[in-house]
Structure formats: structure tokens, C-alpha cells
Design an enzyme around this catalytic site. Structure first.
Site, PDB file in Angstrom:
ATOM      1  N   CYS A 261      22.536  19.029  -9.018  1.00 51.75           N
ATOM      2  CA  CYS A 261      22.000  17.806  -8.430  1.00 51.75           C
ATOM      3  C   CYS A 261      21.879  16.716  -9.501  1.00 51.75           C
ATOM      4  O   CYS A 261      21.479  16.984 -10.632  1.00 51.75           O
ATOM      5  CB  CYS A 261      20.625  17.980  -7.794  1.00 51.75           C
ATOM      6  SG  CYS A 261      20.580  19.217  -6.510  1.00 51.75           S
TER       7      CYS A 261
ATOM      8  N   LYS B  94      27.934  21.369 -12.848  1.00 48.59           N
ATOM      9  CA  LYS B  94      28.077  21.339 -14.302  1.00 48.59           C
ATOM     10  C   LYS B  94      26.819  21.826 -15.022  1.00 48.59           C
ATOM     11  O   LYS B  94      26.908  22.520 -16.019  1.00 48.59           O
ATOM     12  CB  LYS B  94      28.395  19.901 -14.720  1.00 48.59           C
ATOM     13  CG  LYS B  94      28.587  19.697 -16.201  1.00 48.59           C
ATOM     14  CD  LYS B  94      29.939  20.188 -16.624  1.00 48.59           C
ATOM     15  CE  LYS B  94      30.191  20.009 -18.108  1.00 48.59           C
ATOM     16  NZ  LYS B  94      31.276  20.897 -18.551  1.00 48.59           N
TER      17      LYS B  94
ATOM     18  N   ARG C  97      27.554  17.021 -11.255  1.00 50.70           N
ATOM     19  CA  ARG C  97      26.373  17.895 -11.266  1.00 50.70           C
ATOM     20  C   ARG C  97      26.156  18.586  -9.926  1.00 50.70           C
ATOM     21  O   ARG C  97      25.333  19.503  -9.818  1.00 50.70           O
ATOM     22  CB  ARG C  97      25.112  17.075 -11.596  1.00 50.70           C
ATOM     23  CG  ARG C  97      25.175  16.388 -12.933  1.00 50.70           C
ATOM     24  CD  ARG C  97      23.929  15.541 -13.128  1.00 50.70           C
ATOM     25  NE  ARG C  97      22.747  16.367 -13.235  1.00 50.70           N
ATOM     26  CZ  ARG C  97      22.278  16.892 -14.349  1.00 50.70           C
ATOM     27  NH1 ARG C  97      22.909  16.674 -15.474  1.00 50.70           N
ATOM     28  NH2 ARG C  97      21.195  17.628 -14.347  1.00 50.70           N
TER      29      ARG C  97
ATOM     30  N   HIS D 229      39.886  53.964 -19.441  1.00 54.45           N
ATOM     31  CA  HIS D 229      38.690  54.658 -18.957  1.00 54.45           C
ATOM     32  C   HIS D 229      38.375  54.308 -17.501  1.00 54.45           C
ATOM     33  O   HIS D 229      37.261  54.533 -17.041  1.00 54.45           O
ATOM     34  CB  HIS D 229      37.501  54.342 -19.871  1.00 54.45           C
ATOM     35  CG  HIS D 229      37.725  54.830 -21.273  1.00 54.45           C
ATOM     36  ND1 HIS D 229      37.746  56.158 -21.598  1.00 54.45           N
ATOM     37  CD2 HIS D 229      38.006  54.156 -22.412  1.00 54.45           C
ATOM     38  CE1 HIS D 229      38.004  56.294 -22.891  1.00 54.45           C
ATOM     39  NE2 HIS D 229      38.163  55.084 -23.407  1.00 54.45           N
TER      40      HIS D 229
ATOM     41  N   LYS E 129      37.983  30.636 -17.197  1.00 63.13           N
ATOM     42  CA  LYS E 129      38.637  29.340 -16.914  1.00 63.13           C
ATOM     43  C   LYS E 129      39.528  29.465 -15.694  1.00 63.13           C
ATOM     44  O   LYS E 129      39.503  28.644 -14.795  1.00 63.13           O
ATOM     45  CB  LYS E 129      39.511  28.882 -18.096  1.00 63.13           C
ATOM     46  CG  LYS E 129      38.854  28.268 -19.271  1.00 63.13           C
ATOM     47  CD  LYS E 129      38.290  26.890 -19.092  1.00 63.13           C
ATOM     48  CE  LYS E 129      36.901  26.921 -18.572  1.00 63.13           C
ATOM     49  NZ  LYS E 129      35.825  27.188 -19.412  1.00 63.13           N
TER      50      LYS E 129
ATOM     51  N   GLU F 294      36.818  34.149 -21.945  1.00 61.64           N
ATOM     52  CA  GLU F 294      36.852  32.717 -21.656  1.00 61.64           C
ATOM     53  C   GLU F 294      38.113  32.341 -20.867  1.00 61.64           C
ATOM     54  O   GLU F 294      38.045  31.586 -19.896  1.00 61.64           O
ATOM     55  CB  GLU F 294      36.766  31.920 -22.964  1.00 61.64           C
ATOM     56  CG  GLU F 294      36.844  30.421 -22.821  1.00 61.64           C
ATOM     57  CD  GLU F 294      35.750  29.809 -21.945  1.00 61.64           C
ATOM     58  OE1 GLU F 294      34.813  30.518 -21.550  1.00 61.64           O
ATOM     59  OE2 GLU F 294      35.872  28.615 -21.635  1.00 61.64           O
TER      60      GLU F 294
ATOM     61  N   ASN G 298      15.726  17.102  -8.222  1.00 63.93           N
ATOM     62  CA  ASN G 298      16.625  18.087  -8.840  1.00 63.93           C
ATOM     63  C   ASN G 298      15.741  19.229  -9.310  1.00 63.93           C
ATOM     64  O   ASN G 298      14.788  19.003 -10.043  1.00 63.93           O
ATOM     65  CB  ASN G 298      17.346  17.424 -10.027  1.00 63.93           C
ATOM     66  CG  ASN G 298      18.134  18.415 -10.850  1.00 63.93           C
ATOM     67  OD1 ASN G 298      18.561  19.449 -10.341  1.00 63.93           O
ATOM     68  ND2 ASN G 298      18.336  18.108 -12.119  1.00 63.93           N
ATOM     69  N   GLY G 299      16.048  20.457  -8.880  1.00 60.10           N
ATOM     70  CA  GLY G 299      15.230  21.613  -9.263  1.00 60.10           C
ATOM     71  C   GLY G 299      14.854  22.422  -8.042  1.00 60.10           C
ATOM     72  O   GLY G 299      15.483  22.293  -6.983  1.00 60.10           O
TER      73      GLY G 299
ATOM     74  N   GLU H 261      37.484  30.221 -12.290  1.00 59.26           N
ATOM     75  CA  GLU H 261      36.570  29.204 -11.765  1.00 59.26           C
ATOM     76  C   GLU H 261      37.290  28.004 -11.178  1.00 59.26           C
ATOM     77  O   GLU H 261      36.785  27.372 -10.254  1.00 59.26           O
ATOM     78  CB  GLU H 261      35.529  28.761 -12.802  1.00 59.26           C
ATOM     79  CG  GLU H 261      36.076  27.993 -13.970  1.00 59.26           C
ATOM     80  CD  GLU H 261      34.995  27.566 -14.951  1.00 59.26           C
ATOM     81  OE1 GLU H 261      33.859  27.331 -14.542  1.00 59.26           O
ATOM     82  OE2 GLU H 261      35.304  27.460 -16.153  1.00 59.26           O
TER      83      GLU H 261
ATOM     84  N   TRP I 142      23.645  19.751  -5.018  1.00 62.56           N
ATOM     85  CA  TRP I 142      24.203  21.100  -5.102  1.00 62.56           C
ATOM     86  C   TRP I 142      23.170  21.974  -4.399  1.00 62.56           C
ATOM     87  O   TRP I 142      22.083  22.201  -4.926  1.00 62.56           O
ATOM     88  CB  TRP I 142      24.381  21.514  -6.559  1.00 62.56           C
ATOM     89  CG  TRP I 142      25.073  22.815  -6.750  1.00 62.56           C
ATOM     90  CD1 TRP I 142      26.420  23.023  -6.816  1.00 62.56           C
ATOM     91  CD2 TRP I 142      24.458  24.102  -6.928  1.00 62.56           C
ATOM     92  NE1 TRP I 142      26.680  24.351  -7.004  1.00 62.56           N
ATOM     93  CE2 TRP I 142      25.496  25.041  -7.081  1.00 62.56           C
ATOM     94  CE3 TRP I 142      23.139  24.551  -6.965  1.00 62.56           C
ATOM     95  CZ2 TRP I 142      25.257  26.396  -7.273  1.00 62.56           C
ATOM     96  CZ3 TRP I 142      22.899  25.906  -7.155  1.00 62.56           C
ATOM     97  CH2 TRP I 142      23.956  26.802  -7.305  1.00 62.56           C
TER      98      TRP I 142
HETATM   99  C1  F6R Z   1      32.396  27.362 -17.480  1.00 56.63           C
HETATM  100  C2  F6R Z   1      31.174  26.636 -17.781  1.00 56.63           C
HETATM  101  C3  F6R Z   1      29.893  27.351 -17.615  1.00 56.63           C
HETATM  102  C4  F6R Z   1      28.885  26.918 -18.701  1.00 56.63           C
HETATM  103  C5  F6R Z   1      27.514  27.560 -18.421  1.00 56.63           C
HETATM  104  C6  F6R Z   1      26.510  27.210 -19.477  1.00 56.63           C
HETATM  105  O1  F6R Z   1      33.531  26.581 -17.676  1.00 56.63           O
HETATM  106  O2  F6R Z   1      31.206  25.487 -18.121  1.00 56.63           O
HETATM  107  O3  F6R Z   1      30.067  28.724 -17.634  1.00 56.63           O
HETATM  108  O4  F6R Z   1      29.363  27.306 -19.948  1.00 56.63           O
HETATM  109  O5  F6R Z   1      27.048  27.118 -17.169  1.00 56.63           O
HETATM  110  O6  F6R Z   1      26.282  25.836 -19.535  1.00 56.63           O
HETATM  111  P1  F6R Z   1      25.642  25.161 -20.813  1.00 56.63           P
HETATM  112  O7  F6R Z   1      26.576  25.369 -21.950  1.00 56.63           O
HETATM  113  O8  F6R Z   1      25.479  23.727 -20.433  1.00 56.63           O
HETATM  114  O9  F6R Z   1      24.324  25.851 -21.043  1.00 56.63           O
END
Ligand code: F6R
Length: 612
Positions: free
Chosen positions: A2, A607, A27, A507, A488, A484, A102-103, A491, A76
């Protein structure tokens, strides 16, 4: 999770709110809304399910909505499905109060029941509506919105950044926060609130960070802040020197691609000021060499991609420092009764500096006596402010939901810190120290050579985009990097993907490898290249389709066993993931592009994750 924005000033509020929301849309993007007080003191609320553009179209860009004060929200969903009714702003029963939030209000059900018993009728399923209704309930009693706000804050539990307007107070609005980010923006004859600076920099660079428990009264002539005890607070003002263009696409089709290409520059900004004549110096670090010598255990706590950086950190720091290093998911750390005391150093990694789980882990560690050093991108964020020391990654604003440049700068900074500590502790030889520093400085340039030719990746993405299940395999640093690469891909492309430590496949998981399964085999980590080769042959024997990633030094050997080989320049083994991650990011990007996915705003994601 949000985004909220608020404006009061001489301009028409609605277009400013919509532009602010456009910058905050990353966000949360399942619905959006604005509330503006008209010159006749009438509340005008427009909201709708869907992307911000739906709202923009609905209100014709905001021009027909007259008024100089308003609040906006991009959502969100947490409580109640995304629909028009559950969208913010939420309005009280008699229409005097409108709220964006937000929250999460944790005790909203109990408050809702209380208000319902008083005859208040609720329209939405959200936790936020109780804020609007309870505020009006208190306001009816005291006729003072600030007093009503303080009574509300005493009553609600949970996390919140709140923007509140009241039709009885047409010249000012109120903001408050606890465990969710909120900035105050000071303009010329106008004032703002926003969840982050990207929503403000087109209007002002003069900001202050609201702290937990504080309440702000926002007027066009200024902002006054009081603390939880209603005492005035003098806020420290900060100048934001981010370029407006940093938060725009600048000709790229997506923020993600732009941010991938910004990595060399972001790395230069993060690394170069901390290396002088071959020596690493962290001038901003308060943590003393004596304190370092007392450290018996290091925890790295983070979420998502930041956690993946921590996974690489575990291998590299343990090797460099000969101190046990454990990387723990922040969401687990706080509940696992961690072995933390005054001899523990906790490294917290977060791009946003607002991730609630990471924040909670930080507080848990601090309460147990640990020293906290955080690696953060967003200046002045909550994690940055609550840490004993903060080291900033100078990646600039990262807008795409999938992180790229923040990951790379976090990784570089963690390696730099590990090496700096190793030098202080005398656990690295001068020769190795020099070799790593030298190689670290060449990473941005080598990254540019990878980025100079993306065509092979585009071809491979076109070849593989129809696969519905992918495995990333590797050992040691390659395993950590595979985590990672896999995240990527999944997601943004919605392809099922898992990362496995290659040695672990036999295993159990190898039973999932059948003819045609795509396996991305990482053979970047030089010391274990032969083992990586064996694993490629092992999955190939089960019919896997292999996409291999290795370095120039090993490319010919890899090509002997498999056709599709991506190659990156060699660097020091500990730094190889910094180069290896780039083709993985690009692969995920181009696969998602082929699949027609909404790359910058993947489904169900946001985000900044400010809920547990
Ligand atoms: C994936 C991604 C998320 C963030 C995670 C932590 O591409 O961006 O997995 O890495 O939500 O976010 P931060 O780094 O802002 O604490």
C-alpha cells in the site's frame, strides 16, 4: 504494501495525488482511490478496483475534482478482496472523516463489534474502516480531530501509516505512524505526506521522517508534529538529492530492465567511495575493531532476495572471518529463540528498510544485546534508523517489484564489509585481500560487458519460455546464487522454479527430473567446477534440458557436454555471483516478456512488505 499520499496547497489536489500514486503504485496495485475536500467542504471520494489507470480514467485525470486538500491510496489487499468498496479511502458513517492506511489494525474486529453495538454501520470488510468510524465516533464526542486522533491511537493495535481528513477541518489533514513508513514533505506554500520519497521529489526534496507514535498536522503553511505524549517535536529535515528521472523509465520498456542496466553505476557508487588506494574504509561505521574482536557469532537476517544475498554472505564471511555465520529468514528468526547475546553481531539486509519481518527480527536481536549493522538502500527508513550502524547501498530508487540493482549493491557491500572485517581481524592474507579488492573494483566494468550483448539471452528465453517447471542447481556460492535466479524467474514469469544444492538432488528431488525438464546448471564457482560438471551429466542422463552458466575459463569444457552455455567474465571466486546474477536476471526478464507478464508489477506482490 500500500502507498499513501496526501497534499494541501494552492494547486488542485486531485492531479497531484494521482501523480503521487503513480509513483507509489509499485507498493500495491490491486485498487486505488482519492478523497478531496471541495471548496464547499464536501468530501469527494473516488476509488476503484484495478490499476491506477482505471481510477485516472474514472476521474478524467482528476481535473473535474475541485479542492486543494486530499489524500490518496494504492492498495495491496490484506483484509477483504480487492474491490471498489474495500478500496481506500474509507469514509465514516456520516461522511465527516476519510482515511487512508498502510499496515494492519490487529484488533479491528473487537473495535468493529464495539462500534456496531453503538449503531455504526460498516460498508467494507477492511480493518481500515474501523479507523474512519472510530475517529468519527470520538470526534462526535470531543469535536476536536486531533484529540479524536490521539484517542484512536490509544485504542488501535498493529502497524499503521495513516492519512486522515475531516470535513470540519478543511484546511489541514492529519497523519500518524507506527511500524509503517511515512514521510512529511515541505513545499513552497504546500505540504505533503507520502509512503516514500518517489511520490514527493517532483514537488519537494525537503522531507522529514515521521517516527513511531508521532502525529503530524499538515497545513499548506507548514507541518507541526507532536509525540505520543502530545509534546511538540522538532523534526530533523533531510534533503533528497535523487534525480526525478531516477524514478522514471527513461526510455526502457520496464523499470526492471532499466534497473538491471543501472547496476554497474550503482555498484560504482556503492563500492568506489569506500576504497582508497586499495584499502577499504567505512568512514560511516561506528562499530569498533575492539567490538569486532569480541564477536563470537554473526547472524545475517533478511527476507527474499536480501536473504539470498545473506546466503552468499554466509559462505564468504565465514570463510574470510573464521567466525560462525548463520543466515536466517527474518520471519523465522524472531520465533526461533535465537542464540543472541552481547557477543553477537547481527547484519540486517533490506532494500526498503521497511520490511516488517526484518524490522521485527532487528528489534528481537537488539533486545537480546546484539550489535546491529544494517545494509539498506532507502535513506532514513525505519531499519536504517533503528540500527546501531547503517551502511547504505547507493542504488537509487528501485521501482520494479523484482529487485536487481539493490541485490547487486547489497552483495557488493556485504563482500566489502566481510573483507574489511577480515583485515581488521587478521584472518585474510595481504595477498588475498589485495586480490579481492582489485577484482571488486573491476566488477562494474565486467558487468557492462555482460550487458553489452543481451541477444543470446533473448534467444534462450524464446527457446525456453514455455517450460512449466525449472530447477536451478549449483554448489556453494552457485547454490546461493541459484536461489536468487530461481526467485527472479518464478516471481515475474510465474513458472514453477526451485533452487537445489546440486549434491542434494540425489536425495529425493532428482525423481522430478524427466525428459524435457529445464535445469539451469550453475558452474561459476571455480573450486567446485568439476563437481558442477558431474551434476550436469547426472541430470542430463535423466533427459533434462540444460542451460549452463559458467565463466570464460570453463566455457570450453562446459560446451563439451551441453549446447546452451552462457558465459560471464572470470573474477575472484568469492565475487563470481556478482557477475553470475546478471544473466539470470536477464533470463527471467526476457522469459517473462515472452510470456506477456506484467513484469514490473507481478501478481499478488508488492515492493515493500510492511505486514507480517
Ligand atoms: C524479490 C524481492 C523480495 C525482497 C524482499 C525483501 O525480487 O524483491 O524478495 O527482496 O521482499 O525486501 P527488502 O529488501 O526491502 O527488505
Amino acid at each position: 504494501m500500500c502507498g499513501i499520499v496526501g497534499y494541501v496547497g494552492a494547486e488542485q489536489a486531485a492531479p497531484i495525488l494521482l501523480d503521487g500514486l503513480a509513483r507509489l503504485e509499485y507498493r500495491g496495485y490491486d485498487s486505488a482511490g482519492i478523497a478531496v475536500v471541495s471548496p464547499e467542504h464536501v468530501l469527494q471520494v473516488k476509488k476503484s478496483k484495478g490499476r491506477l489507470q482505471v481510477l485516472r480514467d474514472l476521474v478524467e485525470g482528476g481535473k473535474p475534482i475541485e479542492g486543494h486538500l486530499g489524500i490518496g491510496h494504492t492498495r495491496w489487499a490484506t483484509h477483504g478482496e480487492p474491490n471498489d468498496v474495500n478500496s481506500h479511502p474509507h469514509v465514516s458513517q456520516n461522511g465527516r472523516v476519510a482515511v487512508v492506511h498502510n499496515g494492519i489494525i490487529e484488533n479491528y474486529l473487537e473495535i468493529k463489534e464495539f462500534l456496531q453495538a453503538q449503531g455504526v454501520h460498516f460498508r467494507s470488510e477492511t480493518d481500515t474502516e474501523v479507523v474512519a468510524q472510530l475517529l468519527e465516533y470520538y470526534f462526535n464526542d470531543c469535536s476536536d480531530i486531533l484529540d479524536a486522533m490521539y484517542r484512536l491511537l490509544d485504542r488501535i493495535e498493529g502497524a499503521y501509516a495513516l492519512g486522515v481528513i475531516c470535513t470540519d477541518e478543511p484546511d489541514r489533514f492529519i497523519a500518524a505512524r507506527k511500524d509503517a513508513p511515512l514521510l512529511l514533505g515541505y513545499g513552497e506554500g504546500c505540504s505533503f505526506i507520502a509512503s516514500d520519497v518517489t511520490a514527493l521529489i517532483a514537488h519537494t526534496r525537503d522531507v522529514a521522517y515521521l517516527d513511531d507514535g508521532e502525529v503530524a498536522i499538515v497545513t499548506k503553511d507548514g507541518i507541526t508534529v507532536t509525540d505520543a505524549l502530545r509534546q511538540p517535536v522538532e523534526k530533523e529535515r533531510h534533503f533528497i538529492d535523487w534525480d526525478v528521472s531516477a524514478a522514471e523509465k527513461g526510455g526502457y520498456p520496464h523499470f526492471m530492465l532499466k534497473e538491471i542496466f543501472e547496476q554497474p553505476e550503482a555498484l560504482r557508487k556503492t563500492i568506489f567511495p569506500r576504497v582508497h588506494a586499495g584499502r577499504i574504509a567505512f568512514e560511516e561505521l561506528k562499530f569498533s575493531p575492539d567490538a569486532l574482536r569480541r564477536v563470537r557469532r554473526i547472524y545475517i537476517v533478511a527476507c527474499g532476495s536480501s536473504y539470498h544475498v545473506g546466503m552468499i554472505g554466509k559462505y564468504n564471511l565465514e570463510r574470510l572471518l573464521r567466525i560462525p555465520v548463520e543466515t536466517v529468514l527474518a520471519s523465522e528468526f524472531r520465533y526461533c529463540d535465537p542464540l543472541v547475546d552481547e557477543t553477537t553481531l547481527v547484519l540486517v539486509i533490506s532494500q526498503s528498510g521497511e520490511t516488517l519481518d526484518t524490522m521485527a527480527a532487528l528489534r528481537e536481536a537488539k533486545a537480546r544485546g546484539a550489535y546491529i549493522i544494517s545494509i539498506v538502500n532507502v535513506v532514513g527508513s525505519s531499519i536504517a534508523r533503528e540500527s546501531d550502524d547503517v551502511l547504505y547501498t547507493w542504488a537509487g530508487p528501485e521501482i520494479a517489484v523484482a529487485t536487481t540493482k539493490a541485490y547487486s549493491t547489497q552483495l557488493a557491500l556485504l563482500n566489502l564489509l566481510g573483507l574489511y572485517f577480515a583485515d581488521e581481524l587478521g584472518t585474510v592474507t595481504q595477498t588475498e585481500y589485495d586480490a579481492i579488492v582489485e577484482q571488486l573494483l573491476t566488477v562494474p566494468g565486467k558487468m557492462e560487458t555482460i550487458l553489452a550483448d543481451t541477444e543470446p539471452l533473448q534467444c534462450l528465453a524464446a527457446h525456453y519460455f514455455n517450460h512449466d517447471s525449472v530447477f536451478f542447481i549449483g554448489r556453494n556460492l552457485d547454490y546461493a546464487l541459484g536461489l536468487e535466479g530461481s526467485l527472479k524467474l518464478k516471481e515475474i514469469s510465474y513458472i514453477h522454479s526451485e533452487a537445489y544444492a546440486s549434491g542434494e538432488l540425489k536425495h529425493g528431488t532428482i525423481s522430478l527430473i524427466v525428459p524435457g525438464t529445464l535445469v539451469v546448471a550453475l558452474g561459476l564457482y571455480g573450486p567446485l567446477f568439476d563437481k558442477a560438471m558431474s551434476n550436469v551429466i547426472e541430470v542430463q542422463a535423466r533427459g533434462a534440458d540444460i542451460l549452463a552458466l559458467t565463466t570464460e575459463r570453463h566455457a570450453a569444457e562446459m560446451r563439451k557436454v551441453t549446447e546452451h552455455v552462457l558465459v560471464v567474465p572470470d573474477t575472484h571466486a568469492l565475487l563470481q555471483p556478482s557477475l553470475g546474477v546478471v544473466p539470470l536476471q536477464l533470463f527471467a526478464y526476457y522469459v517473462a516478456l515472452q510470456r506477456g507478464c506484467d513484469i514490473d508489477k507481478p501478481r499478488n506482490l508488492a515492493k515493500s512488505v510492511t505486514v507480517e
